[in-house]
Design a protein around this motif. Structure first.
Motif, PDB file in Angstrom:
ATOM      1  N   LEU A  26      24.645  24.444  44.504  1.00  0.00           N
ATOM      2  CA  LEU A  26      23.419  25.041  45.017  1.00  0.00           C
ATOM      3  C   LEU A  26      22.371  23.996  45.388  1.00  0.00           C
ATOM      4  CD1 LEU A  26      22.942  28.110  42.645  1.00  0.00           C
ATOM      5  CD2 LEU A  26      24.061  28.020  44.878  1.00  0.00           C
ATOM      6  N   CYS A  27      22.640  22.734  45.104  1.00  0.00           N
ATOM      7  CA  CYS A  27      21.726  21.657  45.483  1.00  0.00           C
ATOM      8  C   CYS A  27      21.962  21.349  46.963  1.00  0.00           C
ATOM      9  CB  CYS A  27      21.966  20.413  44.638  1.00  0.00           C
ATOM     10  SG  CYS A  27      21.753  20.674  42.869  1.00  0.00           S
ATOM     11  N   GLU A  28      20.967  21.595  47.772  1.00  0.00           N
ATOM     12  CA  GLU A  28      21.138  21.506  49.219  1.00  0.00           C
ATOM     13  C   GLU A  28      21.667  20.132  49.652  1.00  0.00           C
ATOM     14  OE1 GLU A  28      18.569  22.189  53.343  1.00  0.00           O
ATOM     15  OE2 GLU A  28      17.608  22.450  51.379  1.00  0.00           O
ATOM     16  N   GLY A  29      22.775  20.163  50.386  1.00  0.00           N
ATOM     17  CA  GLY A  29      23.354  18.927  50.900  1.00  0.00           C
ATOM     18  C   GLY A  29      24.250  18.185  49.927  1.00  0.00           C
ATOM     19  N   LEU A 101      18.182  19.714  28.219  1.00  0.00           N
ATOM     20  CA  LEU A 101      18.709  21.071  28.119  1.00  0.00           C
ATOM     21  C   LEU A 101      18.605  21.805  29.447  1.00  0.00           C
ATOM     22  CD1 LEU A 101      19.854  23.561  26.785  1.00  0.00           C
ATOM     23  CD2 LEU A 101      17.569  24.062  25.874  1.00  0.00           C
ATOM     24  N   VAL A 102      17.406  21.874  30.010  1.00  0.00           N
ATOM     25  CA  VAL A 102      17.222  22.611  31.260  1.00  0.00           C
ATOM     26  C   VAL A 102      17.953  21.912  32.396  1.00  0.00           C
ATOM     27  CG1 VAL A 102      15.536  23.352  32.973  1.00  0.00           C
ATOM     28  CG2 VAL A 102      15.074  23.703  30.544  1.00  0.00           C
ATOM     29  N   GLU A 103      17.921  20.583  32.427  1.00  0.00           N
ATOM     30  CA  GLU A 103      18.613  19.822  33.469  1.00  0.00           C
ATOM     31  C   GLU A 103      20.085  20.215  33.554  1.00  0.00           C
ATOM     32  OE1 GLU A 103      19.071  16.586  36.382  1.00  0.00           O
ATOM     33  OE2 GLU A 103      17.280  17.550  35.544  1.00  0.00           O
ATOM     34  N   TYR A 104      20.752  20.213  32.415  1.00  0.00           N
ATOM     35  CA  TYR A 104      22.186  20.483  32.431  1.00  0.00           C
ATOM     36  C   TYR A 104      22.486  21.973  32.535  1.00  0.00           C
ATOM     37  CZ  TYR A 104      23.502  15.678  32.057  1.00  0.00           C
ATOM     38  OH  TYR A 104      23.691  14.344  32.361  1.00  0.00           O
ATOM     39  N   PHE A 105      21.633  22.812  31.984  1.00  0.00           N
ATOM     40  CA  PHE A 105      21.822  24.252  32.184  1.00  0.00           C
ATOM     41  C   PHE A 105      21.728  24.597  33.664  1.00  0.00           C
ATOM     42  CE2 PHE A 105      19.627  28.232  33.094  1.00  0.00           C
ATOM     43  CZ  PHE A 105      20.625  29.122  32.728  1.00  0.00           C
ATOM     44  N   VAL A 106      20.683  24.135  34.329  1.00  0.00           N
ATOM     45  CA  VAL A 106      20.487  24.470  35.744  1.00  0.00           C
ATOM     46  C   VAL A 106      21.618  23.892  36.592  1.00  0.00           C
ATOM     47  CG1 VAL A 106      19.012  24.088  37.759  1.00  0.00           C
ATOM     48  CG2 VAL A 106      17.990  24.774  35.584  1.00  0.00           C
ATOM     49  N   HIS A 107      22.012  22.650  36.342  1.00  0.00           N
ATOM     50  CA  HIS A 107      23.057  22.063  37.170  1.00  0.00           C
ATOM     51  C   HIS A 107      24.431  22.685  36.904  1.00  0.00           C
ATOM     52  CE1 HIS A 107      20.587  19.435  39.368  1.00  0.00           C
ATOM     53  NE2 HIS A 107      20.378  18.534  38.424  1.00  0.00           N
ATOM     54  N   VAL A 111      26.624  24.593  39.941  1.00  0.00           N
ATOM     55  CA  VAL A 111      28.051  24.489  40.253  1.00  0.00           C
ATOM     56  C   VAL A 111      28.717  25.854  40.161  1.00  0.00           C
ATOM     57  CG1 VAL A 111      30.248  23.491  39.491  1.00  0.00           C
ATOM     58  CG2 VAL A 111      28.187  22.073  39.550  1.00  0.00           C
ATOM     59  N   ARG A 112      28.510  26.558  39.079  1.00  0.00           N
ATOM     60  CA  ARG A 112      29.180  27.855  38.871  1.00  0.00           C
ATOM     61  C   ARG A 112      28.828  28.846  39.973  1.00  0.00           C
ATOM     62  NH1 ARG A 112      27.819  31.037  35.503  1.00  0.00           N
ATOM     63  NH2 ARG A 112      29.823  32.008  35.050  1.00  0.00           N
ATOM     64  N   ARG A 113      27.527  28.966  40.272  1.00  0.00           N
ATOM     65  CA  ARG A 113      27.082  30.026  41.166  1.00  0.00           C
ATOM     66  C   ARG A 113      27.247  29.691  42.640  1.00  0.00           C
ATOM     67  NH1 ARG A 113      22.417  33.411  37.868  1.00  0.00           N
ATOM     68  NH2 ARG A 113      23.245  32.922  35.801  1.00  0.00           N
ATOM     69  N   ALA A 114      27.678  28.485  42.929  1.00  0.00           N
ATOM     70  CA  ALA A 114      28.023  28.140  44.307  1.00  0.00           C
ATOM     71  C   ALA A 114      29.459  28.535  44.634  1.00  0.00           C
ATOM     72  CB  ALA A 114      27.833  26.641  44.541  1.00  0.00           C
ATOM     73  N   GLN A 115      30.242  28.922  43.622  1.00  0.00           N
ATOM     74  CA  GLN A 115      31.625  29.319  43.830  1.00  0.00           C
ATOM     75  C   GLN A 115      31.705  30.837  44.008  1.00  0.00           C
ATOM     76  OE1 GLN A 115      33.212  26.426  44.091  1.00  0.00           O
ATOM     77  NE2 GLN A 115      31.337  25.489  43.261  1.00  0.00           N
ATOM     78  N   LEU A 116      32.835  31.309  44.492  1.00  0.00           N
ATOM     79  CA  LEU A 116      33.029  32.745  44.692  1.00  0.00           C
ATOM     80  C   LEU A 116      33.217  33.467  43.356  1.00  0.00           C
ATOM     81  CD1 LEU A 116      35.505  32.665  47.735  1.00  0.00           C
ATOM     82  CD2 LEU A 116      33.029  33.108  47.783  1.00  0.00           C
ATOM     83  N   VAL A 190      20.045  33.368  43.557  1.00  0.00           N
ATOM     84  CA  VAL A 190      21.101  33.701  42.595  1.00  0.00           C
ATOM     85  C   VAL A 190      20.557  34.152  41.254  1.00  0.00           C
ATOM     86  CG1 VAL A 190      22.731  32.121  43.691  1.00  0.00           C
ATOM     87  CG2 VAL A 190      21.324  31.316  41.775  1.00  0.00           C
ATOM     88  N   ALA A 191      19.262  34.032  41.025  1.00  0.00           N
ATOM     89  CA  ALA A 191      18.661  34.415  39.745  1.00  0.00           C
ATOM     90  C   ALA A 191      18.534  35.940  39.677  1.00  0.00           C
ATOM     91  CB  ALA A 191      17.300  33.766  39.573  1.00  0.00           C
TER      92      ALA A 191
END
Length: 213
Positions: A26-29, A101-107, A111-116, A190-191
């Motif tokens: 979800l990180c653009e580019g 915590l937030v850094e790794y939760f969000v990232h 990854v997860r939410r960019a997949q089908l 996605v939220a």
């Protein structure tokens, strides 16, 4: 002490290993290799990481991130999995929990939410509570560009006034702390958050640039 940040880190690395280097995020580019390179630089190359806040060094940061991303992907993910080097204060468990915590939760969700066919994870109440506390600390920064007032209602956690109204009235955001964190960090699409308020106010919030940038 339960190390939620460490758990999120390891789950993210498992996903990066499983998906490989060229999957979307979800990180653009950025694809998965770009995200891994970002995390290695963030913890291990402060001389480069300052480019994220000092514009005149941004080009150097981006060149090195691209170079690193094109290297050995498995080794890159392994470096993320190892955590911060011993000289970095983030290698201390308490500092790691506070800063990562937030850094790794969000990232991980990037990854997860960019997949089908993704679905939200069923997170433990303790982790939801930690995310709620982190969101309250950062909410003024995250919502600073919103023209509306912001009231957060975290499922099982209570409410928090994140921002006073500006050009518009207030919008109420309801959801689990995890989903509210994702919204606040700009992952609006996605939220799974419910918005309550005047239609014009909601539209203004939806158009606002949220997050650190």
């Amino acid at each position: 002490m339960t190390r939620h940040a460490q758990s999120e880190r390891l789950q993210l690395c498992d996903e990066l290993d499983r998906l490989g280097p060229d999957q979307p995020t979800l990180c653009e580019g950025w694809d998965t290799r770009d995200l891994a390179a970002h995390l290695v630089i963030r913890e291990g190359r402060p001389d480069l990481a300052v480019g994220a806040v000092l514009p005149f060094l941004a080009g150097r940061l981006e060149r090195e991130r691209r170079r690193m991303a094109l290297g050995d992907y498995a080794a890159l993910v392994a470096r993320v999995r190892q955590g911060a080097p011993a000289w970095n204060p983030m290698s201390h468990p308490r500092v790691d929990e506070l800063t990562n915590l937030v850094e790794y939760f969000v990232h991980l969700e990037d990854v997860r939410r960019a997949q089908l066919h993704w679905e939200p994870r069923d997170l433990a109440p303790a982790l939801q509570g930690k995310l709620w506390s982190a969101l309250k600390r950062s909410s003024r920064l995250m919502f600073r560009k919103s023209a509306t007032g912001i009231v957060l209602i975290g499922e099982g956690q209570g409410r928090h006034a994140a921002k006073l109204p500006d050009e518009h009235g207030a919008v109420v955001l309801r959801g689990t702390p995890a989903e509210l964190v994702l919204y606040a960090y700009g992952r609006k699409d996605v939220a799974r958050v419910e918005l309550e308020g005047d239609a014009d106010d909601i539209a203004a919030l939806q158009q606002a640039e949220l997050g650190i940038s």
